[in-house]
Enzyme design. Structure first.
Site, PDB file in Angstrom:
ATOM      1  N   LYS A  89      62.059   8.697  83.747  1.00 46.18           N
ATOM      2  CA  LYS A  89      62.719   8.740  82.379  1.00 46.18           C
ATOM      3  C   LYS A  89      64.019   8.040  82.684  1.00 46.18           C
ATOM      4  CE  LYS A  89      59.350   9.493  79.667  1.00 46.18           C
ATOM      5  NZ  LYS A  89      58.177   9.455  80.497  1.00 46.18           N
TER       6      LYS A  89
HETATM    7  C1  PLP Z   1      55.783   8.900  74.942  1.00 45.06           C
HETATM    8  C2  PLP Z   1      55.912  10.082  75.428  1.00 45.06           C
HETATM    9  N1  PLP Z   1      55.659  11.377  74.961  1.00 45.06           N
HETATM   10  C3  PLP Z   1      55.731  12.390  75.666  1.00 45.06           C
HETATM   11  C4  PLP Z   1      55.658  12.416  77.012  1.00 45.06           C
HETATM   12  C5  PLP Z   1      55.776  13.784  77.894  1.00 45.06           C
HETATM   13  O1  PLP Z   1      56.703  14.037  78.472  1.00 45.06           O
HETATM   14  P1  PLP Z   1      56.817  15.056  79.645  1.00 45.06           P
HETATM   15  O2  PLP Z   1      56.182  14.540  80.794  1.00 45.06           O
HETATM   16  O3  PLP Z   1      58.394  15.267  79.788  1.00 45.06           O
HETATM   17  O4  PLP Z   1      56.299  16.248  79.191  1.00 45.06           O
HETATM   18  C6  PLP Z   1      55.553  11.228  77.538  1.00 45.06           C
HETATM   19  C7  PLP Z   1      55.701  11.137  79.051  1.00 45.06           C
HETATM   20  O5  PLP Z   1      55.549  10.367  79.847  1.00 45.06           O
HETATM   21  C8  PLP Z   1      55.673   9.961  76.832  1.00 45.06           C
HETATM   22  O6  PLP Z   1      55.943   8.860  77.496  1.00 45.06           O
END
Ligand code: PLP
Length: 378
Positions: free
Chosen positions: A187
């Site tokens: 990210k």
């Molecule tokens: C659109 C979206 N929402 C939620 C997430 C979940 O993030 P995390 O890995 O921090 O839980 C991601 C992760 O890639 C994502 O791309």
């Protein structure tokens, strides 16, 4: 031949030194560095607002979304509208409550939720909408907020891609009821794993803070240090979602560079877009009243799979965002989604390819990528 990974986090000695400091302090879990990270993140998100909201850290965006849905009181049998073009976490968190993710098709130009299709999906059971700011481009928030107001729904923003992004001048993180960010390794601010929820609502903030640590009324930091006391009470059926000071050390250093890193991604996006103009490659389209974080640079081509393979042979890592939720066997079978209900998401999915976009890419690497994309795209 060059070797260009799809993503590489921007990590310098500054990050490494602060992580080492966190480890040497002997306090490895959530503590002073996490508190400082929350404060600085909050200051950053709310810098242009008259009033400051709250920032609650946790160990992922998935956790933040779960805590947010708990804070608004989602219940078994409720429905939540989410775009089908998203990472599975957005729909998955709804299922934690034995509630139903109701999928909405997306727009062809932005790949974001198609607001003209939301109202048709609303039933008596609908409780919330989770817009996902795909690739960093904010969704049509005015329209979403209007629908939410009309039908009395909550708006929980999935801003996993949207740091920093702006909608009509406002920072993403200051608009919906609760906004959830991701600090996953790829990210725009990377701590390995991590997440943050922001909100203006004090009750939601308190609820999420308590529930990220077993529903305990006070943080371990308060209990174990000399300032604190051993006594605590469990006041809710909580979760174990707190982050650590090691991750927060990374977060603190990355936050200082977040605007510079965005500028770098913007420069790369501009190089790509001007090179692809008038070719077979369809570049991303950004609406004029918003700013994207440029977390992803997603092109559309007619030979996506072939292009992916050819670029791989040339040493270039690319990726696909996303396999729509309705195509995943578990979700398709459990919720009986029909492929034909999502024609735009299907079209977008077949054509999309995400190119490398991160601060440390060199000019030669970007030119190499452009050259190879133009060579193989159809
Ligand atoms: C659109 C979206 N929402 C939620 C997430 C979940 O993030 P995390 O890995 O921090 O839980 C991601 C992760 O890639 C994502 O791309």
């Amino acid at each position: 031949m060059k070797q260009i990974p799809f993503h590489k986090a921007h990590i310098t000695d500054e990050e490494i030194n602060l992580v080492v400091e966190a480890i040497k302090s002997g306090w490895l879990t959530m503590g002073p560095k996490t508190i400082e990270f929350e404060e600085k993140f909050r200051d950053y998100i709310y810098k242009d607002e008259n009033k400051k909201g709250y920032a609650i850290s946790c160990n992922s965006c998935t956790a933040a979304l779960h805590l947010a849905l708990k804070a608004i009181g989602l219940k078994s049998g409720d429905e939540v509208i989410v775009p089908t073009n998203t990472f599975i976490a957005t729909a998955e968190v709804v299922t934690y409550f034995d509630a139903k993710p109701v999928l909405c098709d997306v727009e062809e130009n932005t790949h974001n939720i198609d607001v003209s299709k939301i109202e048709n999906l609303i039933t008596e059971k609908t409780k919330a909408i989770i817009p996902v700011h795909f690739a960093g481009q904010p969704c049509d928030m005015d329209e979403i907020l209007n629908i939410a107001k009309k039908y009395n729904l909550f708006v929980i923003e999935d801003a996993a891609h949207a740091l920093p992004s702006r909608y009509k001048g406002r920072m993403i993180g200051t608009i919906g009821d609760i906004t959830c960010f991701s600090f996953y390794a790829t990210k725009t601010l990377a701590t390995g794993e991590g997440g943050m929820a922001t909100t203006f609502n004090e009750n939601y903030a308190k609820n999420m803070k308590i529930n990220r640590l077993h529903g305990i009324s006070r943080d371990a930091w308060d209990r174990y240090t000399l300032k604190g006391s051993w006594y605590y009470e469990v006041v809710d059926n909580g979760l174990k979602y707190n982050t650590t000071d090691i991750n927060s050390a990374l977060g603190l250093t990355q936050l200082k560079k977040v605007d510079w890193m965005k500028k770098r991604r913007e420069e790369i996006a501009n190089m790509y877009t001007s090179a692809f103009k008038g070719t077979k490659v369809i570049p991303p389209e950004i609406k004029t009243d918003r700013e994207t974080s440029w977390h992803l640079y997603v092109i559309k081509v007619n030979n996506r799979d072939e292009l992916y393979d050819k670029l791989k042979e040339e040493g270039i890592g690319t990726s696909v965002h996303f396999i729509p939720v309705h195509k995943h066997p578990y979700y398709k079978n459990t919720f009986k989604y029909k492929d034909s209900d999502y024609p735009v998401a299907n079209y977008v999915f077949e054509k999309s390819l995400s190119l490398p976009i991160y601060p440390d890419l060199t000019k030669e690497e970007i030119e190499y990528i452009i050259d190879k994309v133009l060579k193989y795209a159809k």
